[in-house]
Design a protein around this motif. Structure first.
Motif, PDB file in Angstrom:
ATOM      1  N   ALA A 272      -6.721   0.899  -1.403  1.00 26.91           N
ATOM      2  CA  ALA A 272      -6.239   1.026  -0.026  1.00 26.91           C
ATOM      3  C   ALA A 272      -5.476   2.332   0.220  1.00 26.91           C
ATOM      4  O   ALA A 272      -5.274   2.714   1.364  1.00 26.91           O
ATOM      5  CB  ALA A 272      -5.342  -0.168   0.322  1.00 26.91           C
ATOM      6  N   TRP A 273      -5.064   3.007  -0.843  1.00 25.07           N
ATOM      7  CA  TRP A 273      -4.339   4.267  -0.680  1.00 25.07           C
ATOM      8  C   TRP A 273      -5.311   5.360  -0.266  1.00 25.07           C
ATOM      9  O   TRP A 273      -6.351   5.541  -0.908  1.00 25.07           O
ATOM     10  CB  TRP A 273      -3.692   4.675  -1.998  1.00 25.07           C
ATOM     11  CG  TRP A 273      -2.390   4.001  -2.294  1.00 25.07           C
ATOM     12  CD1 TRP A 273      -2.163   2.654  -2.321  1.00 25.07           C
ATOM     13  CD2 TRP A 273      -1.164   4.629  -2.632  1.00 25.07           C
ATOM     14  NE1 TRP A 273      -0.856   2.415  -2.654  1.00 25.07           N
ATOM     15  CE2 TRP A 273      -0.225   3.621  -2.851  1.00 25.07           C
ATOM     16  CE3 TRP A 273      -0.771   5.961  -2.762  1.00 25.07           C
ATOM     17  CZ2 TRP A 273       1.090   3.886  -3.196  1.00 25.07           C
ATOM     18  CZ3 TRP A 273       0.542   6.222  -3.110  1.00 25.07           C
ATOM     19  CH2 TRP A 273       1.457   5.196  -3.317  1.00 25.07           C
ATOM     20  N   PRO A 274      -4.990   6.117   0.769  1.00 27.89           N
ATOM     21  CA  PRO A 274      -5.843   7.264   1.120  1.00 27.89           C
ATOM     22  C   PRO A 274      -5.883   8.247  -0.058  1.00 27.89           C
ATOM     23  O   PRO A 274      -4.883   8.440  -0.748  1.00 27.89           O
ATOM     24  CB  PRO A 274      -5.133   7.888   2.327  1.00 27.89           C
ATOM     25  CG  PRO A 274      -4.251   6.813   2.861  1.00 27.89           C
ATOM     26  CD  PRO A 274      -3.875   5.953   1.696  1.00 27.89           C
TER      27      PRO A 274
ATOM     28  N   THR B 118       0.814  -1.220   0.000  1.00 26.30           N
ATOM     29  CA  THR B 118       0.000   0.000   0.000  1.00 26.30           C
ATOM     30  C   THR B 118       0.844   1.265   0.000  1.00 26.30           C
ATOM     31  O   THR B 118       0.301   2.360   0.067  1.00 26.30           O
ATOM     32  CB  THR B 118      -0.965   0.033   1.204  1.00 26.30           C
ATOM     33  OG1 THR B 118      -0.210  -0.083   2.410  1.00 26.30           O
ATOM     34  CG2 THR B 118      -1.996  -1.075   1.111  1.00 26.30           C
ATOM     35  N   SER B 119       2.154   1.107  -0.112  1.00 26.65           N
ATOM     36  CA  SER B 119       2.996   2.298  -0.181  1.00 26.65           C
ATOM     37  C   SER B 119       3.854   2.351  -1.439  1.00 26.65           C
ATOM     38  O   SER B 119       4.507   3.357  -1.686  1.00 26.65           O
ATOM     39  CB  SER B 119       3.887   2.396   1.060  1.00 26.65           C
ATOM     40  OG  SER B 119       4.776   1.297   1.119  1.00 26.65           O
ATOM     41  N   THR B 120       3.846   1.300  -2.241  1.00 24.08           N
ATOM     42  CA  THR B 120       4.655   1.335  -3.459  1.00 24.08           C
ATOM     43  C   THR B 120       3.911   2.073  -4.576  1.00 24.08           C
ATOM     44  O   THR B 120       2.768   1.729  -4.898  1.00 24.08           O
ATOM     45  CB  THR B 120       5.066  -0.078  -3.940  1.00 24.08           C
ATOM     46  OG1 THR B 120       5.786   0.064  -5.176  1.00 24.08           O
ATOM     47  CG2 THR B 120       3.865  -0.981  -4.199  1.00 24.08           C
ATOM     48  N   PRO B 121       4.548   3.086  -5.154  1.00 26.33           N
ATOM     49  CA  PRO B 121       3.901   3.820  -6.248  1.00 26.33           C
ATOM     50  C   PRO B 121       3.746   2.973  -7.506  1.00 26.33           C
ATOM     51  O   PRO B 121       3.085   3.380  -8.453  1.00 26.33           O
ATOM     52  CB  PRO B 121       4.832   5.016  -6.495  1.00 26.33           C
ATOM     53  CG  PRO B 121       6.074   4.749  -5.755  1.00 26.33           C
ATOM     54  CD  PRO B 121       5.827   3.649  -4.770  1.00 26.33           C
ATOM     55  N   TRP B 122       4.321   1.778  -7.513  1.00 21.77           N
ATOM     56  CA  TRP B 122       4.220   0.896  -8.677  1.00 21.77           C
ATOM     57  C   TRP B 122       2.771   0.585  -9.036  1.00 21.77           C
ATOM     58  O   TRP B 122       2.447   0.437 -10.204  1.00 21.77           O
ATOM     59  CB  TRP B 122       4.999  -0.406  -8.427  1.00 21.77           C
ATOM     60  CG  TRP B 122       5.001  -1.313  -9.613  1.00 21.77           C
ATOM     61  CD1 TRP B 122       5.834  -1.242 -10.694  1.00 21.77           C
ATOM     62  CD2 TRP B 122       4.138  -2.428  -9.858  1.00 21.77           C
ATOM     63  NE1 TRP B 122       5.534  -2.243 -11.591  1.00 21.77           N
ATOM     64  CE2 TRP B 122       4.498  -2.984 -11.088  1.00 21.77           C
ATOM     65  CE3 TRP B 122       3.095  -2.999  -9.146  1.00 21.77           C
ATOM     66  CZ2 TRP B 122       3.864  -4.088 -11.632  1.00 21.77           C
ATOM     67  CZ3 TRP B 122       2.458  -4.107  -9.679  1.00 21.77           C
ATOM     68  CH2 TRP B 122       2.844  -4.638 -10.914  1.00 21.77           C
ATOM     69  N   VAL B 123       1.907   0.518  -8.026  1.00 21.32           N
ATOM     70  CA  VAL B 123       0.504   0.181  -8.319  1.00 21.32           C
ATOM     71  C   VAL B 123      -0.133   1.221  -9.247  1.00 21.32           C
ATOM     72  O   VAL B 123      -1.072   0.902  -9.973  1.00 21.32           O
ATOM     73  CB  VAL B 123      -0.349  -0.010  -7.048  1.00 21.32           C
ATOM     74  CG1 VAL B 123       0.145  -1.187  -6.237  1.00 21.32           C
ATOM     75  CG2 VAL B 123      -0.424   1.245  -6.216  1.00 21.32           C
ATOM     76  N   TRP B 124       0.373   2.439  -9.236  1.00 22.69           N
ATOM     77  CA  TRP B 124      -0.161   3.484 -10.112  1.00 22.69           C
ATOM     78  C   TRP B 124       0.507   3.461 -11.478  1.00 22.69           C
ATOM     79  O   TRP B 124       0.045   4.117 -12.414  1.00 22.69           O
ATOM     80  CB  TRP B 124      -0.014   4.855  -9.457  1.00 22.69           C
ATOM     81  CG  TRP B 124      -0.725   4.894  -8.154  1.00 22.69           C
ATOM     82  CD1 TRP B 124      -0.164   4.820  -6.914  1.00 22.69           C
ATOM     83  CD2 TRP B 124      -2.137   4.953  -7.952  1.00 22.69           C
ATOM     84  NE1 TRP B 124      -1.150   4.840  -5.954  1.00 22.69           N
ATOM     85  CE2 TRP B 124      -2.371   4.911  -6.563  1.00 22.69           C
ATOM     86  CE3 TRP B 124      -3.238   5.037  -8.817  1.00 22.69           C
ATOM     87  CZ2 TRP B 124      -3.640   4.965  -6.007  1.00 22.69           C
ATOM     88  CZ3 TRP B 124      -4.502   5.082  -8.267  1.00 22.69           C
ATOM     89  CH2 TRP B 124      -4.703   5.044  -6.881  1.00 22.69           C
TER      90      TRP B 124
END
Length: 151
Positions: free
Chosen positions: A101-103, A67-73
């Motif tokens: 899950a990202w705010p 939930t903190s890796t920018p890779w998902v975007w």
């Protein structure tokens, strides 16, 4: 390639999602770790991540890292990983859950602005195109397609 730190295996949101989405009712051994999913992925290597690593992190319950890796975007959600996976694991669906899950305030600004613009129009156009113009453009593209792709 960065190593994934292993410790005590834990349960997590994404591990549960992996178990739901894997063929055969959630056997985590279904992933062969063959790496086929990374071969055609346009996001492989970005932010030192790839679909196989993402799936393994999910399987290991590493929710905080996921939930903190920018890779998902950066994942295009193209689905190439699913088509080449011998087990047909739906990694884009996991990416979708990770994005949720990202705010909102931590999501990439360009994506937020584009989505907000799309939601303001009936056509869901991120460019702000009106319904008539949108319909005209789609019909023009369809005419060109039919001209060059006979049935």
């Amino acid at each position: 390639m960065t190593e994934i730190p292993l410790g005590k295996q834990k349960s997590g949101i994404f591990k549960d999602k992996v178990m739901e989405l894997l063929p055969g009712g959630g056997n985590l051994n279904a992933c062969l770790t063959c790496g086929a999913c990374t071969s055609g992925c346009p996001a492989t290597g970005l932010e030192n991540m790839d679909p196989k690593k993402f799936l393994r992190m999910a399987a290991l319950g590493m929710d905080e890292q996921i939930t903190s890796t920018p890779w998902v975007w950066m994942c295009t959600m193209c689905g190439r990983c699913i088509h080449v996976c011998p087990m047909a694991i739906d990694i884009p669906q996991l990416v979708y859950y990770a994005r949720q899950a990202w705010p909102r305030e931590t999501r990439p600004k360009g994506i937020l602005a584009s989505c907000d613009m799309a939601l303001k129009h009936d056509t869901c156009s991120a460019m702000g195109v009106g319904e008539e113009d949108f319909k005209f453009i789609v019909e023009e593209v369809l005419d060109e397609y039919r001209e060059y792709q006979p049935v």
